[in-house]
Design a protein around this motif. Sequence first.
Motif, PDB file in Angstrom:
ATOM      1  N   GLU A 212       0.825  -1.331   0.030  1.00  0.00           N
ATOM      2  CA  GLU A 212      -0.004   0.089   0.066  1.00  0.00           C
ATOM      3  C   GLU A 212       1.086   1.201   0.045  1.00  0.00           C
ATOM      4  OE1 GLU A 212      -2.393  -0.502   3.424  1.00  0.00           O
ATOM      5  OE2 GLU A 212      -3.604  -1.954   2.610  1.00  0.00           O
ATOM      6  N   ASN A 213       2.139   1.151   0.880  1.00  0.00           N
ATOM      7  CA  ASN A 213       2.826   2.262   0.899  1.00  0.00           C
ATOM      8  C   ASN A 213       3.946   2.330  -0.531  1.00  0.00           C
ATOM      9  OD1 ASN A 213       1.877   3.153   3.155  1.00  0.00           O
ATOM     10  ND2 ASN A 213       3.239   1.964   4.232  1.00  0.00           N
ATOM     11  N   GLN A 214       3.725   1.412  -1.429  1.00  0.00           N
ATOM     12  CA  GLN A 214       4.661   1.317  -2.491  1.00  0.00           C
ATOM     13  C   GLN A 214       5.918   1.283  -2.277  1.00  0.00           C
ATOM     14  OE1 GLN A 214       3.065   4.903  -4.728  1.00  0.00           O
ATOM     15  NE2 GLN A 214       1.459   3.514  -5.792  1.00  0.00           N
ATOM     16  N   LEU A 215       6.417   0.488  -1.308  1.00  0.00           N
ATOM     17  CA  LEU A 215       7.884   0.375  -1.062  1.00  0.00           C
ATOM     18  C   LEU A 215       8.365  -0.611  -1.987  1.00  0.00           C
ATOM     19  CD1 LEU A 215       7.673  -0.142   2.966  1.00  0.00           C
ATOM     20  CD2 LEU A 215       8.105   1.842   1.596  1.00  0.00           C
ATOM     21  N   ASP A 216       9.524  -0.438  -2.461  1.00  0.00           N
ATOM     22  CA  ASP A 216       9.971  -1.307  -3.393  1.00  0.00           C
ATOM     23  C   ASP A 216      10.774  -2.409  -2.696  1.00  0.00           C
ATOM     24  OD1 ASP A 216      11.130  -2.285  -5.768  1.00  0.00           O
ATOM     25  OD2 ASP A 216      12.871  -0.959  -5.879  1.00  0.00           O
ATOM     26  N   VAL A 217       9.974  -3.291  -2.192  1.00  0.00           N
ATOM     27  CA  VAL A 217      10.676  -4.396  -1.363  1.00  0.00           C
ATOM     28  C   VAL A 217      10.037  -5.746  -1.406  1.00  0.00           C
ATOM     29  CG1 VAL A 217       9.842  -3.732   0.834  1.00  0.00           C
ATOM     30  CG2 VAL A 217      12.006  -5.140   0.702  1.00  0.00           C
ATOM     31  N   ASP A 218      10.446  -6.866  -1.621  1.00  0.00           N
ATOM     32  CA  ASP A 218       9.560  -8.255  -1.368  1.00  0.00           C
ATOM     33  C   ASP A 218      10.074  -8.896  -0.133  1.00  0.00           C
ATOM     34  OD1 ASP A 218       8.383  -7.829  -4.020  1.00  0.00           O
ATOM     35  OD2 ASP A 218      10.281  -8.660  -4.999  1.00  0.00           O
ATOM     36  N   MET A 219       8.894  -9.027   0.565  1.00  0.00           N
ATOM     37  CA  MET A 219       9.078 -10.148   1.833  1.00  0.00           C
ATOM     38  C   MET A 219       8.705 -11.404   1.664  1.00  0.00           C
ATOM     39  SD  MET A 219       8.516  -7.712   5.081  1.00  0.00           S
ATOM     40  CE  MET A 219       6.951  -7.009   4.741  1.00  0.00           C
TER      41      MET A 219
END
Length: 342
Positions: free
Chosen positions: A280-287
């Motif tokens: 939702e915060n458009q962070l460029d990261v995969d968890m």
Amino acid sequence: MPPDLPPSSIPLLTTAAAFREWREIARREQKTVGYVPTMGALHEGHLSLVRRSLAENDLTVLSIFVNPAQFAPHEDLATYPRTLEHDIVALAPVSFSSFNHTNGTVHPGPIIRQPSAIFLPNAKEIYPSGITQDVSAQKGTFVEVKGYSHQMEGKSRPTFFRGVATVVTKLFNVIQPTRAYFGQKDIQQALLLKRLAQDLLMSYPLPENVCIVPTARDETDGLALSSRNAYLSLDGRKVASTLYQALSAARLAWEEGATKAECLAKAYEVVETRMKEAQENQLDVDMSLDFIEFNDADTFEVVPDNTTMKDLDVVLLSGALFVGKTRLIDNLVLGDDTKIIG
């Protein structure tokens, strides 16, 4: 000192022979030796171990050695951070001071202790027969702690503890420490090495002198300090405390009397929520979650789903989470942690 080593106010010893000369002097002077084994890229977690050793021993030594035998062929041996100059600078100001008490008399002036030596062997020094990350091609002597290496971290990294047990046995043989210090962040490793010292009837250190020190954490969000945190991107760092938050939610449920299965559900809920927030915060990261599990503190075996805190005095709650390509690990000791930590 070899010409390729940086300047250091702390003696740098690169061979087993040189270190044994240093150790023999300490033995003749009847001084205790505390030991902190590391792979370098030192951070506050390492320094907390050093401070503990300085407080409890006459002399304190560190080793810095990136151990090839504990990296699988696909893991990050080549890119593991190597920051010797930074490490020396970080260690130089670390000290411990206390007033000198002898036979009940306080003498003027404090005892001031600082790190006494750094052992910096190369791979040839530690593995005279050579070393490769391919276990099937390795030659020479290796150490394995049977029955305690396939659970928890060992499930995801099946050759890891063989490499750890081997290198630490070698380092203990060279250093001959009175006490050795390991961080709780690597709880399975620390407990396995305590068992190794017991099973191999080691005198240096005695099993009871393999000391486990509480995990050092970031003061803002509780992230366990680790050399691998340096791999995290800016967005990755924003979500890196997800695992700690998930473990903390499981711990709270455990302390409220929930079953293990119910506690795990709480942990998974936290991870799923943080993943959604990152999107939702458009962070460029995969968890992606590797595992979260409850294990017996003595056997490392998985605890049954219907277990509650009334059933066991102490339990290991641990997990691993990929943030991008960086694999973060953490754990909490539930129940009477004084049986393990201290």
